[in-house]
Design a protein around this motif. Structure first.
Motif, PDB file in Angstrom:
ATOM      1  N   THR A   1       0.819  -1.222   0.000  1.00 31.51           N
ATOM      2  CA  THR A   1       0.000   0.000   0.000  1.00 31.51           C
ATOM      3  C   THR A   1       0.844   1.260   0.000  1.00 31.51           C
ATOM      4  O   THR A   1       0.363   2.319  -0.380  1.00 31.51           O
TER       5      THR A   1
ATOM      6  N   TYR B   1       1.201   1.500  -3.685  1.00 33.88           N
ATOM      7  CA  TYR B   1      -0.105   1.419  -4.351  1.00 33.88           C
ATOM      8  C   TYR B   1      -1.216   1.744  -3.350  1.00 33.88           C
ATOM      9  O   TYR B   1      -1.899   0.847  -2.854  1.00 33.88           O
ATOM     10  N   PRO B   2      -1.423   3.028  -3.055  1.00 33.88           N
ATOM     11  CA  PRO B   2      -2.477   3.389  -2.099  1.00 33.88           C
ATOM     12  C   PRO B   2      -3.871   2.952  -2.554  1.00 33.88           C
ATOM     13  O   PRO B   2      -4.778   2.807  -1.738  1.00 33.88           O
TER      14      PRO B   2
ATOM     15  N   LEU C   1      -4.730   0.164  -3.140  1.00 32.84           N
ATOM     16  CA  LEU C   1      -5.032  -1.119  -2.493  1.00 32.84           C
ATOM     17  C   LEU C   1      -5.932  -0.937  -1.271  1.00 32.84           C
ATOM     18  O   LEU C   1      -6.638  -1.867  -0.882  1.00 32.84           O
ATOM     19  N   ARG C   2      -5.894   0.236  -0.664  1.00 36.80           N
ATOM     20  CA  ARG C   2      -6.644   0.444   0.584  1.00 36.80           C
ATOM     21  C   ARG C   2      -8.141   0.142   0.457  1.00 36.80           C
ATOM     22  O   ARG C   2      -8.693  -0.555   1.304  1.00 36.80           O
TER      23      ARG C   2
END
Length: 107
Positions: free
Chosen positions: A31, A34-35, A37-38
């Motif tokens: 995350t 790759y934010p 993914l949150r």
């Protein structure tokens, strides 16, 4: 292991933890890069394409490397604590070998 080895080596389908809605260390580390993914984590990877997207992002991120680094850290701490708490013995050797297996296993 869910991200580090192929399904036949693992003994269960790749991404099985994701399919169960589990956000393991590689996911959490990923995350950072790759934010996006949150939201997938929040919905426990239940949306269409979530498992595949999360799996791909983790494989492209530093998540696996960082999770391995974390595992090594904890194994080193456990072995150090074991050596401080017990005298050298066959049992101590077996526990140290077990800790090593945790880091090197492929199934």
């Amino acid at each position: 292991l869910d991200f580090a080895v192929d399904s036949p080596q693992l003994g269960n389908p790749a991404g099985a933890d994701l399919s169960l809605g589990l956000a393991t260390a590689p996911i959490l580390y990923a995350t950072r890069q790759y934010p996006e993914l949150r939201p997938l984590i929040d919905r426990r990877f239940k949306g269409p394409g979530d498992v595949t997207a999360a799996y791909d992002m983790v494989r492209q991120s530093d998540g696996i490397r960082l999770a391995r680094k974390l595992a090594h850290f904890h194994v080193e701490r456990a072995v150090d604590a074991l050596k401080r708490a017990t005298s050298p013995s066959l049992e101590q050797d077996a526990l140290i070998k077990l800790a090593d297996i945790v880091l090197t296993r492929s199934k």
